[in-house]
Write an enzyme that holds these catalytic residues in place. Structure first.
Site, PDB file in Angstrom:
ATOM      1  N   THR A  67       0.835  -1.199   0.000  1.00  0.00           N
ATOM      2  CA  THR A  67       0.000   0.000   0.000  1.00  0.00           C
ATOM      3  C   THR A  67       0.870   1.249   0.000  1.00  0.00           C
ATOM      4  O   THR A  67       2.081   1.170  -0.278  1.00  0.00           O
ATOM      5  CB  THR A  67      -1.043  -0.052   1.147  1.00  0.00           C
ATOM      6  OG1 THR A  67      -1.941   1.050   0.986  1.00  0.00           O
ATOM      7  CG2 THR A  67      -0.414  -0.005   2.523  1.00  0.00           C
ATOM      8  N   LYS A  71       2.907   1.432  -4.245  1.00  0.00           N
ATOM      9  CA  LYS A  71       2.183   0.660  -5.275  1.00  0.00           C
ATOM     10  C   LYS A  71       2.788   0.783  -6.675  1.00  0.00           C
ATOM     11  O   LYS A  71       2.767  -0.181  -7.433  1.00  0.00           O
ATOM     12  CB  LYS A  71       0.720   1.102  -5.314  1.00  0.00           C
ATOM     13  CG  LYS A  71      -0.049   0.617  -4.118  1.00  0.00           C
ATOM     14  CD  LYS A  71      -1.495   0.998  -4.258  1.00  0.00           C
ATOM     15  CE  LYS A  71      -2.221   0.668  -2.980  1.00  0.00           C
ATOM     16  NZ  LYS A  71      -3.606   1.055  -3.013  1.00  0.00           N
ATOM     17  N   ASN A  92      -1.063  -3.861  -5.931  1.00  0.00           N
ATOM     18  CA  ASN A  92      -1.289  -3.873  -4.477  1.00  0.00           C
ATOM     19  C   ASN A  92      -1.051  -5.262  -3.899  1.00  0.00           C
ATOM     20  O   ASN A  92      -1.251  -5.469  -2.709  1.00  0.00           O
ATOM     21  CB  ASN A  92      -2.661  -3.319  -4.103  1.00  0.00           C
ATOM     22  CG  ASN A  92      -3.795  -4.262  -4.417  1.00  0.00           C
ATOM     23  OD1 ASN A  92      -3.673  -5.128  -5.275  1.00  0.00           O
ATOM     24  ND2 ASN A  92      -4.894  -4.088  -3.726  1.00  0.00           N
ATOM     25  N   ALA A 133      -6.185  10.300  -9.218  1.00  0.00           N
ATOM     26  CA  ALA A 133      -5.631   9.529 -10.336  1.00  0.00           C
ATOM     27  C   ALA A 133      -4.386   8.791  -9.871  1.00  0.00           C
ATOM     28  O   ALA A 133      -3.486   8.515 -10.659  1.00  0.00           O
ATOM     29  CB  ALA A 133      -5.318  10.453 -11.510  1.00  0.00           C
ATOM     30  N   GLY A 135      -2.748   5.453  -7.342  1.00  0.00           N
ATOM     31  CA  GLY A 135      -2.836   3.991  -7.441  1.00  0.00           C
ATOM     32  C   GLY A 135      -4.250   3.477  -7.228  1.00  0.00           C
ATOM     33  O   GLY A 135      -4.774   2.722  -8.062  1.00  0.00           O
ATOM     34  N   ALA A 136      -4.878   3.875  -6.129  1.00  0.00           N
ATOM     35  CA  ALA A 136      -6.221   3.363  -5.822  1.00  0.00           C
ATOM     36  C   ALA A 136      -7.224   3.850  -6.866  1.00  0.00           C
ATOM     37  O   ALA A 136      -8.022   3.066  -7.393  1.00  0.00           O
ATOM     38  CB  ALA A 136      -6.652   3.801  -4.430  1.00  0.00           C
ATOM     39  N   ARG A 157      -5.727  16.661  -8.752  1.00  0.00           N
ATOM     40  CA  ARG A 157      -4.892  17.853  -8.510  1.00  0.00           C
ATOM     41  C   ARG A 157      -3.851  18.005  -9.619  1.00  0.00           C
ATOM     42  O   ARG A 157      -3.709  19.067 -10.202  1.00  0.00           O
ATOM     43  CB  ARG A 157      -4.208  17.715  -7.142  1.00  0.00           C
ATOM     44  CG  ARG A 157      -3.238  18.826  -6.829  1.00  0.00           C
ATOM     45  CD  ARG A 157      -2.642  18.640  -5.471  1.00  0.00           C
ATOM     46  NE  ARG A 157      -1.885  17.377  -5.330  1.00  0.00           N
ATOM     47  CZ  ARG A 157      -1.208  17.026  -4.259  1.00  0.00           C
ATOM     48  NH1 ARG A 157      -1.212  17.813  -3.203  1.00  0.00           N
ATOM     49  NH2 ARG A 157      -0.549  15.879  -4.216  1.00  0.00           N
TER      50      ARG A 157
HETATM   51  N1  LIG Z   1     -10.342   0.932   1.038  1.00  0.00           N
HETATM   52  C1  LIG Z   1      -9.378   0.261   0.424  1.00  0.00           C
HETATM   53  O1  LIG Z   1      -9.421  -0.962   0.238  1.00  0.00           O
HETATM   54  C2  LIG Z   1      -8.197   1.029  -0.095  1.00  0.00           C
HETATM   55  C3  LIG Z   1      -7.309   0.438  -0.993  1.00  0.00           C
HETATM   56  C4  LIG Z   1      -6.256   1.190  -1.474  1.00  0.00           C
HETATM   57  C5  LIG Z   1      -6.066   2.491  -1.047  1.00  0.00           C
HETATM   58  N2  LIG Z   1      -6.930   3.024  -0.162  1.00  0.00           N
HETATM   59  C6  LIG Z   1      -6.766   4.426   0.269  1.00  0.00           C
HETATM   60  O2  LIG Z   1      -6.800   5.251  -0.885  1.00  0.00           O
HETATM   61  C7  LIG Z   1      -6.098   6.467  -0.615  1.00  0.00           C
HETATM   62  C8  LIG Z   1      -5.175   6.802  -1.799  1.00  0.00           C
HETATM   63  O3  LIG Z   1      -4.189   5.790  -1.922  1.00  0.00           O
HETATM   64  P1  LIG Z   1      -3.285   5.637  -3.244  1.00  0.00           P
HETATM   65  O4  LIG Z   1      -2.550   4.367  -3.124  1.00  0.00           O
HETATM   66  O5  LIG Z   1      -4.111   5.882  -4.454  1.00  0.00           O
HETATM   67  O6  LIG Z   1      -2.270   6.877  -3.086  1.00  0.00           O
HETATM   68  P2  LIG Z   1      -1.443   7.614  -4.227  1.00  0.00           P
HETATM   69  O7  LIG Z   1      -1.154   6.709  -5.373  1.00  0.00           O
HETATM   70  O8  LIG Z   1      -0.335   8.294  -3.521  1.00  0.00           O
HETATM   71  O9  LIG Z   1      -2.467   8.730  -4.802  1.00  0.00           O
HETATM   72  C9  LIG Z   1      -2.890   9.794  -3.983  1.00  0.00           C
HETATM   73  C10 LIG Z   1      -3.985  10.593  -4.686  1.00  0.00           C
HETATM   74  O10 LIG Z   1      -4.443  11.610  -3.778  1.00  0.00           O
HETATM   75  C11 LIG Z   1      -4.218  12.886  -4.354  1.00  0.00           C
HETATM   76  N3  LIG Z   1      -3.839  13.831  -3.304  1.00  0.00           N
HETATM   77  C12 LIG Z   1      -3.001  13.607  -2.274  1.00  0.00           C
HETATM   78  N4  LIG Z   1      -2.898  14.705  -1.509  1.00  0.00           N
HETATM   79  C13 LIG Z   1      -3.694  15.653  -2.069  1.00  0.00           C
HETATM   80  C14 LIG Z   1      -3.999  16.997  -1.758  1.00  0.00           C
HETATM   81  N5  LIG Z   1      -3.472  17.604  -0.689  1.00  0.00           N
HETATM   82  N6  LIG Z   1      -4.878  17.664  -2.546  1.00  0.00           N
HETATM   83  C15 LIG Z   1      -5.432  17.059  -3.627  1.00  0.00           C
HETATM   84  N7  LIG Z   1      -5.168  15.781  -3.991  1.00  0.00           N
HETATM   85  C16 LIG Z   1      -4.301  15.093  -3.218  1.00  0.00           C
HETATM   86  C17 LIG Z   1      -3.111  12.688  -5.355  1.00  0.00           C
HETATM   87  O11 LIG Z   1      -3.120  13.736  -6.291  1.00  0.00           O
HETATM   88  P3  LIG Z   1      -1.801  14.047  -7.169  1.00  0.00           P
HETATM   89  O12 LIG Z   1      -1.815  13.054  -8.298  1.00  0.00           O
HETATM   90  O13 LIG Z   1      -1.993  15.437  -7.613  1.00  0.00           O
HETATM   91  O14 LIG Z   1      -0.612  13.871  -6.265  1.00  0.00           O
HETATM   92  C18 LIG Z   1      -3.514  11.325  -5.944  1.00  0.00           C
HETATM   93  O15 LIG Z   1      -4.592  11.463  -6.839  1.00  0.00           O
HETATM   94  C19 LIG Z   1      -5.392   6.236   0.719  1.00  0.00           C
HETATM   95  O16 LIG Z   1      -6.153   6.846   1.743  1.00  0.00           O
HETATM   96  C20 LIG Z   1      -5.445   4.730   0.899  1.00  0.00           C
HETATM   97  O17 LIG Z   1      -5.430   4.343   2.264  1.00  0.00           O
HETATM   98  C21 LIG Z   1      -7.993   2.331   0.304  1.00  0.00           C
END
Ligand SMILES: NC(=O)c1ccc[n+]([C@@H]2O[C@H](COP(=O)([O-])OP(=O)(O)OC[C@H]3O[C@@H](n4cnc5c(N)ncnc54)[C@H](OP(=O)(O)O)[C@@H]3O)[C@@H](O)[C@H]2O)c1
Length: 260
Positions: A67, A71, A92, A133, A135-136, A157
């Site tokens: 996670t 990822k 993942n 946009a 990983g999730a 963003r």
């Molecule tokens: N429920 C589940 O089974 C599950 C599974 C996987 C993940 N999740 C959760 O999903 C969330 C995202 O995880 P991820 O792996 O996708 O992370 P990631 O790949 O780092 O992507 C983060 C996303 O959030 C945006 N972001 C972060 N900070 C921001 C801010 N201050 N303002 C606007 N946009 C912002 C990023 O935008 P930019 O592209 O502009 O940086 C990107 O779109 C986490 O909370 C994780 O715990 C949940």
């Protein structure tokens, strides 16, 4: 009960205080009498490569669940990617094969769609706004289009990441109605926060809840806190909500199947 035959499937995260997957993963293994156990491993990004190299050498390693923030980086350390992982270039989960090679998979999206269906929210035919946009969000976007949504608008963003995701989706689903837009929920009947906004106190809301239309289902990928500020704001406006926890709960069976 951990014995000499137990297989090990660590969760690689940084930080890892918030993770909930080990609890549900271990419960799933116990319920299905699968001799496999998960522990969280707090791995800093610069230590991912040596950690994976060491784990690859462990004979009773079933694989790794992965996670934030690993990822995308872990995909480059795999020998092959399957299914949605190959489409989005992120994993993942990684399975260690008998020869020590690593196969990457991605079940975030399938878990999200399975979670919606489990709560009687079929995504087919819905006009969807997805914020994020990363990983999730990428996994969720692919699974939603595969599930037959009417249209999908992506707001992120970093606009170039939204454009790249739409490009990937177009090559996998040439007929799909896809767009890039602002985080304006008006005119959408399913609105999803696919960003990490809401995990930390003081985070901005991913969208303006006053612009949500009546009848919109508001969904989260963030699972800690259980009810995020966005979900609270939606509830306060009388809208149906869908928690991030549903995604992990429905996904865990898919993860165990991949490693079992
Ligand atoms: N429920 C589940 O089974 C599950 C599974 C996987 C993940 N999740 C959760 O999903 C969330 C995202 O995880 P991820 O792996 O996708 O992370 P990631 O790949 O780092 O992507 C983060 C996303 O959030 C945006 N972001 C972060 N900070 C921001 C801010 N201050 N303002 C606007 N946009 C912002 C990023 O935008 P930019 O592209 O502009 O940086 C990107 O779109 C986490 O909370 C994780 O715990 C949940």
């Amino acid at each position: 009960m951990i014995t000499g035959t137990t297989r090990f499937a660590p969760l690689l995260a940084h930080p890892c205080r918030h993770v909930r997957t080990p609890k549900v993963f271990n419960a799933e293994c116990a319920a299905r009498q699968i001799d496999m156990v998960m522990l969280p491993l707090d791995v800093q990004p610069q230590m991912l490569q040596p950690t994976v190299a060491a784990l690859r050498a462990v004979g009773n390693l079933a694989g790794m669940v992965v996670t934030i923030p690993h990822k995308t980086a872990i995909a480059t350390l795999c020998d092959r990617l399957t299914g949605a992982a190959a489409l989005v270039g992120a994993c993942n989960i990684v399975r260690r094969e008998a020869d020590g090679s690593l196969t990457g998979g991605m079940f975030d999206g399938e878990g999200f769609v399975a979670g919606l269906r489990h709560q009687d929210h079929d995504p087919a035919g819905r006009r969807v706004l997805l914020i994020g946009a990363g990983g999730a969000a990428s996994g969720v976007a692919h699974a939603l289009v595969a599930a037959g949504v009417d249209s999908l608008t992506i707001a992120n963003r970093s606009a170039e990441k939204a454009a790249l995701l739409v490009e990937q989706l177009r090559s996998a689903f040439p007929q799909a109605r896809l767009g890039i837009g602002p985080a304006n929920p008006r005119g959408h009947d399913l609105v999803i926060n696919g960003t990490s906004l809401g995990m930390h106190e003081g985070d901005a809301l991913p969208l303006d809840p006053d612009r949500l239309s009546p009848g919109t289902l508001v969904a989260e990928v963030v699972m800690q806190p259980d009810v995020t500020p966005l979900l609270r704001a939606a509830e306060a406006r009388g809208l149906a909500i869908h928690k991030g926890l549903h995604m992990v709960e429905q996904q865990v069976g898919l993860l165990v199947d991949f490693l079992a």
